[in-house]
Design a protein around this motif. Structure first.
Motif, PDB file in Angstrom:
ATOM      1  N   ARG A 285      14.978  71.814 -43.335  1.00 34.54           N
ATOM      2  CA  ARG A 285      14.410  70.489 -43.132  1.00 34.54           C
ATOM      3  C   ARG A 285      15.520  69.443 -42.984  1.00 34.54           C
ATOM      4  O   ARG A 285      15.427  68.521 -42.171  1.00 34.54           O
ATOM      5  CB  ARG A 285      13.482  70.141 -44.289  1.00 34.54           C
TER       6      ARG A 285
ATOM      7  N   THR B 203      16.902  69.554 -39.481  1.00 35.41           N
ATOM      8  CA  THR B 203      16.027  68.862 -38.533  1.00 35.41           C
ATOM      9  C   THR B 203      16.198  67.355 -38.629  1.00 35.41           C
ATOM     10  O   THR B 203      16.298  66.657 -37.609  1.00 35.41           O
ATOM     11  CB  THR B 203      14.556  69.236 -38.796  1.00 35.41           C
ATOM     12  N   ASP B 204      16.250  66.851 -39.854  1.00 30.69           N
ATOM     13  CA  ASP B 204      16.418  65.410 -40.067  1.00 30.69           C
ATOM     14  C   ASP B 204      17.764  64.926 -39.525  1.00 30.69           C
ATOM     15  O   ASP B 204      17.857  63.851 -38.913  1.00 30.69           O
ATOM     16  CB  ASP B 204      16.314  65.074 -41.554  1.00 30.69           C
TER      17      ASP B 204
END
Length: 329
Positions: free
Chosen positions: A211, A214-215
């Motif tokens: 995650r 992705t950020d």
């Protein structure tokens, strides 16, 4: 320190003798004028036969696992046929000037590998997460046959970017979910980084690491693409499980290929040489000035006046610089 002649160092470096390499780095780190003169001669000679290499700077907040990553990544590079030198910079005490220099302990397995060389050095009074002779140490390592040079900085801060001016690839390491770390790192280092590695992408943190990747990629798309056309990449890694080293190396290799293809690899090194020259000149001028007894006396007097609020900092600075200009005239 025992004295040797120029041929001793040149022949030893050419023979890839790590004992001589260690002695040569100690020589160029010495503050003795005679040692510095001999060190300059060595550097001049080895520049004539510079060997191709890749210089990698690694920075990140304390606790991100830089040493563990470097040990695993260095071992991976050796398995790919590379000889790896690690220049690990330890922070110096502001009170005593001392440093623990414990990087060999943290990289125990790599330090035992005959294809690796680890040199811990104190940062001293230098800013930028490196020490005053890191650039020279890089050249000596290259002369001794090491084709992958890793420079580990003391950590991330507002001044931890000097390493970017002495390496080919600047790698920023972060932990999964490092929102607070990124806030502390600020945009400057993010823009300088050629690649970002999210370490500790294992166990319960594996999903969080994905995650975070992705950020980060979303955030990086908001940055302007560099003049080189290279877009900062993000990779996951687990130094604990020895995973992801191949992807990190692929990222670095792709960067090197692109930079050499557009001619910016060599151009960047030439620019770094000019920066190096300017830094050495500034340091030399400062040493020349601080060695002047008259200037030293005034400096001490003004320090006392500033301390006792007898004059302003700006007034004291102007007075000291006026004398400096007079001495240089």
């Amino acid at each position: 320190m025992k004295r040797f002649d120029l041929d001793y160092y040149l022949n030893g470096l050419k023979a890839e003798n790590t004992v001589v390499l260690a002695q040569a780095i100690t020589l160029i780190e010495s503050k003795r004028r005679s040692d510095q003169d001999l060190g300059d001669l060595i550097l001049t000679e080895i520049l004539k036969e510079a060997e191709p290499s890749i210089r990698i700077g690694i920075t990140g907040t304390p606790g991100v696992g830089k040493s563990s990553f470097i040990e695993g990544f260095g071992s991976f590079l050796i398995s790919q046929g590379k000889k790896v030198a690690v220049l690990a910079i330890d922070p110096s005490s502001q009170r005593t000037g001392g440093s623990i220099l414990g990087d060999k302990t943290r990289m125990e397995m790599l330090s035992k590998n005959p294809k690796a060389y680890i040199r811990p050095s104190a940062s001293g009074s230098a800013l930028g997460g490196v020490n005053n002779r890191t650039r020279e140490s890089i050249l000596l390592c290259e002369a001794a046959g090491f084709d992958a040079i890793i420079v580990e900085t003391v950590g991330v801060g507002q001044s931890e970017t000097l390493v970017n001016n002495m390496v080919d690839f600047f790698l920023l390491m972060i932990q999964p979910g490092s929102g607070d770390d990124l806030q502390g790192i600020k945009k400057g280092i993010m823009e300088m980084a050629n690649g970002i590695v999210i370490n500790k992408a294992d166990g319960d943190q594996a999903k969080l690491a994905k995650r975070s990747k992705t950020d980060l990629l979303s955030a990086l798309h908001l940055f302007a693409i560099s003049d080189s056309g290279w877009q900062t990449q993000v990779e996951l890694c687990s130094a604990l499980e020895h995973k992801g080293f191949d992807k990190v190396w692929s990222m670095i290799s792709s960067f090197e290929k692109q930079m050499k293809g557009n001619g910016l690899f060599a151009q960047n090194r030439c620019s770094q040489n000019v920066t190096w020259f300017e830094d050495r000149v500034n340091l030399g001028l400062l040493q020349v000035l601080t060695s002047q007894p008259e200037l030293t006396r005034l400096h001490q007097q003004l320090k006392y006046k500033v301390q006792e609020n007898e004059c302003s900092v700006s007034q004291a600075t102007a007075e000291l610089l006026a004398l400096a200009r007079q001495l240089l005239a």
